[in-house]
Design a protein around this motif. Sequence first.
Motif, PDB file in Angstrom:
ATOM      1  N   UNK A  14       5.385  -4.349   8.461  1.00  0.00           N
ATOM      2  CA  UNK A  14       4.644  -3.849   7.311  1.00  0.00           C
ATOM      3  C   UNK A  14       5.581  -2.981   6.479  1.00  0.00           C
ATOM      4  N   UNK A  15       5.241  -2.832   5.225  1.00  0.00           N
ATOM      5  CA  UNK A  15       6.092  -2.024   4.350  1.00  0.00           C
ATOM      6  C   UNK A  15       6.171  -0.582   4.840  1.00  0.00           C
ATOM      7  N   UNK A  16       5.046  -0.019   5.265  1.00  0.00           N
ATOM      8  CA  UNK A  16       5.037   1.372   5.703  1.00  0.00           C
ATOM      9  C   UNK A  16       5.923   1.582   6.923  1.00  0.00           C
ATOM     10  N   UNK A  17       5.768   0.747   7.952  1.00  0.00           N
ATOM     11  CA  UNK A  17       6.572   0.920   9.164  1.00  0.00           C
ATOM     12  C   UNK A  17       8.055   0.709   8.877  1.00  0.00           C
ATOM     13  N   UNK A  18       8.383  -0.289   8.074  1.00  0.00           N
ATOM     14  CA  UNK A  18       9.782  -0.547   7.761  1.00  0.00           C
ATOM     15  C   UNK A  18      10.401   0.604   6.976  1.00  0.00           C
ATOM     16  N   UNK A  19       9.662   1.141   6.018  1.00  0.00           N
ATOM     17  CA  UNK A  19      10.196   2.244   5.215  1.00  0.00           C
ATOM     18  C   UNK A  19      10.386   3.502   6.059  1.00  0.00           C
ATOM     19  N   UNK A  20       9.439   3.790   6.935  1.00  0.00           N
ATOM     20  CA  UNK A  20       9.595   4.956   7.798  1.00  0.00           C
ATOM     21  C   UNK A  20      10.867   4.839   8.636  1.00  0.00           C
ATOM     22  N   UNK A  21      11.132   3.638   9.129  1.00  0.00           N
ATOM     23  CA  UNK A  21      12.338   3.438   9.939  1.00  0.00           C
ATOM     24  C   UNK A  21      13.595   3.483   9.087  1.00  0.00           C
ATOM     25  N   UNK A  22      13.589   2.761   7.975  1.00  0.00           N
ATOM     26  CA  UNK A  22      14.799   2.609   7.174  1.00  0.00           C
ATOM     27  C   UNK A  22      15.157   3.875   6.396  1.00  0.00           C
ATOM     28  N   UNK A  23      14.143   4.615   5.932  1.00  0.00           N
ATOM     29  CA  UNK A  23      14.405   5.819   5.140  1.00  0.00           C
ATOM     30  C   UNK A  23      14.386   7.086   5.984  1.00  0.00           C
ATOM     31  N   UNK A  24      13.888   6.972   7.202  1.00  0.00           N
ATOM     32  CA  UNK A  24      13.828   8.159   8.057  1.00  0.00           C
ATOM     33  C   UNK A  24      12.829   9.182   7.566  1.00  0.00           C
ATOM     34  N   UNK A  25      11.675   8.716   7.050  1.00  0.00           N
ATOM     35  CA  UNK A  25      10.632   9.615   6.555  1.00  0.00           C
ATOM     36  C   UNK A  25       9.356   9.344   7.350  1.00  0.00           C
ATOM     37  N   UNK A  26       9.173  10.024   8.482  1.00  0.00           N
ATOM     38  CA  UNK A  26       7.989   9.750   9.318  1.00  0.00           C
ATOM     39  C   UNK A  26       6.672  10.127   8.667  1.00  0.00           C
ATOM     40  N   UNK A  27       6.707  11.012   7.648  1.00  0.00           N
ATOM     41  CA  UNK A  27       5.475  11.447   6.988  1.00  0.00           C
ATOM     42  C   UNK A  27       5.036  10.509   5.868  1.00  0.00           C
ATOM     43  N   UNK A  28       5.794   9.458   5.620  1.00  0.00           N
ATOM     44  CA  UNK A  28       5.481   8.556   4.514  1.00  0.00           C
ATOM     45  C   UNK A  28       4.103   7.923   4.699  1.00  0.00           C
ATOM     46  N   UNK A  29       3.330   7.848   3.596  1.00  0.00           N
ATOM     47  CA  UNK A  29       2.002   7.225   3.615  1.00  0.00           C
ATOM     48  C   UNK A  29       1.813   6.419   2.346  1.00  0.00           C
ATOM     49  N   UNK A  30       0.951   5.415   2.416  1.00  0.00           N
ATOM     50  CA  UNK A  30       0.664   4.584   1.242  1.00  0.00           C
ATOM     51  C   UNK A  30      -0.402   5.256   0.386  1.00  0.00           C
ATOM     52  N   UNK A  31      -0.172   5.306  -0.926  1.00  0.00           N
ATOM     53  CA  UNK A  31      -1.158   5.863  -1.846  1.00  0.00           C
ATOM     54  C   UNK A  31      -2.197   4.818  -2.237  1.00  0.00           C
ATOM     55  N   UNK A  32      -1.864   3.545  -2.072  1.00  0.00           N
ATOM     56  CA  UNK A  32      -2.775   2.434  -2.342  1.00  0.00           C
ATOM     57  C   UNK A  32      -2.262   1.245  -1.555  1.00  0.00           C
ATOM     58  N   UNK A  33      -2.952   0.107  -1.670  1.00  0.00           N
ATOM     59  CA  UNK A  33      -2.535  -1.055  -0.907  1.00  0.00           C
ATOM     60  C   UNK A  33      -2.415  -2.276  -1.801  1.00  0.00           C
ATOM     61  N   UNK A  34      -1.467  -3.122  -1.438  1.00  0.00           N
ATOM     62  CA  UNK A  34      -1.282  -4.407  -2.099  1.00  0.00           C
ATOM     63  C   UNK A  34      -1.465  -5.474  -1.030  1.00  0.00           C
ATOM     64  N   UNK A  35      -2.205  -6.544  -1.356  1.00  0.00           N
ATOM     65  CA  UNK A  35      -2.440  -7.614  -0.386  1.00  0.00           C
ATOM     66  C   UNK A  35      -1.124  -8.104   0.222  1.00  0.00           C
ATOM     67  N   UNK A  36      -1.190  -8.521   1.475  1.00  0.00           N
ATOM     68  CA  UNK A  36       0.001  -9.031   2.163  1.00  0.00           C
ATOM     69  C   UNK A  36       0.622 -10.208   1.418  1.00  0.00           C
ATOM     70  N   UNK A  37      -0.200 -11.076   0.823  1.00  0.00           N
ATOM     71  CA  UNK A  37       0.315 -12.262   0.158  1.00  0.00           C
ATOM     72  C   UNK A  37       0.813 -11.996  -1.254  1.00  0.00           C
ATOM     73  N   UNK A  38       0.526 -10.821  -1.791  1.00  0.00           N
ATOM     74  CA  UNK A  38       0.943 -10.465  -3.149  1.00  0.00           C
ATOM     75  C   UNK A  38       2.230  -9.658  -3.092  1.00  0.00           C
ATOM     76  N   UNK A  39       3.171  -9.962  -3.969  1.00  0.00           N
ATOM     77  CA  UNK A  39       4.427  -9.206  -4.057  1.00  0.00           C
ATOM     78  C   UNK A  39       4.324  -8.165  -5.168  1.00  0.00           C
ATOM     79  N   UNK A  40       5.253  -7.207  -5.142  1.00  0.00           N
ATOM     80  CA  UNK A  40       5.332  -6.281  -6.262  1.00  0.00           C
ATOM     81  C   UNK A  40       5.320  -4.823  -5.878  1.00  0.00           C
TER      82      UNK A  40
END
Length: 315
Positions: free
Chosen positions: A125-151
């Motif tokens: 998922x974008x959230x888990x990957x970003x937490x790992x890659x950026x080293x920001x464990x407090x990162x949270x999504x402000x909204x959601x985009x469907x899995x099949x939609x890009x952007x």
Amino acid sequence: MRRRTRIPPSPLPQRDGVDPVRVRLPFQGTWTTVREHLVDRLTGAGAGVVDGMFEAGQVVGADGTAVAPDAAYVPGMFVWFHRELPDEVPVPFPLEVVHRDEHIVVVDKPHFLATTPRGSHVTQTALARLRRELGIPTLSAAHRLDRLTAGLVLFTVRPEERGAYQTLFRDRRVHKVYEAVAPYDPALALPRTVRSRIVKERGTLTAREVEGKPNAVSRIELIEHRADLARYRLVPGTGQTHQLRVHMNALGVPILGDPLYPVVTGPVPAGDFRRPLQLLARELEFTDPVTGLAHVFRSGRRLTAWSRDPEWAGQ
């Protein structure tokens, strides 16, 4: 009025960018031990899995101490544990960081990557990957985009500021523009604003339009066309589930690659990343509620059906 209980901080660290599961024991029930409640709650796991978690000391209380399987049931008590992560096929596309500061991270999400952990999509998922890659464990999504939609997707860095950014989306103070590739119909008069009432019932894959007061508004514009295909600019005025996909289908020009509209097709095999839904969250524009800065972000991705990708030959 019952005073709102303060939720204690998690005694367990994240694992692979995924938060541990937090369970609060209900105030009403007939359970006598913590184990009994978790066996009932985690019905998909089975009693054997729950017993294994207790034996390994993986269920902990607020102080981080392992909870014994025969520990008495205490209404309102919090316990934590890590779920067994499912095997996931990696989504082999980059997650581009468009903007990063001390308050927010804006990324350009690829197709097939969920925004946040849900169901069988957890580490991929974008959230888990970003937490790992950026080293920001407090990162949270402000909204959601469907899995099949890009952007474009907006994430917040500081937990205490997340609500301010979520409110932007709730109050429709974020200007969002999408782009889609769909069939071209010369008889379809555009631009136009589509208004309808959309409902999606729990347990059903698709949303549908029904009679009643409109709760979904979309602006549909034609950008360009060639032969039987066209690029469309879609501006949602509301945020109903699958709104743009439902409205495009209702106009007779369903978005290419859509597995739900106009008909539900069978799931593609895991790892089949061909022919993604041709829908892209192209632009995000808003005034930052914390800094006051005016932000305009634009996706750099392209929709492959329009770029004459061989996978879309014959469309």
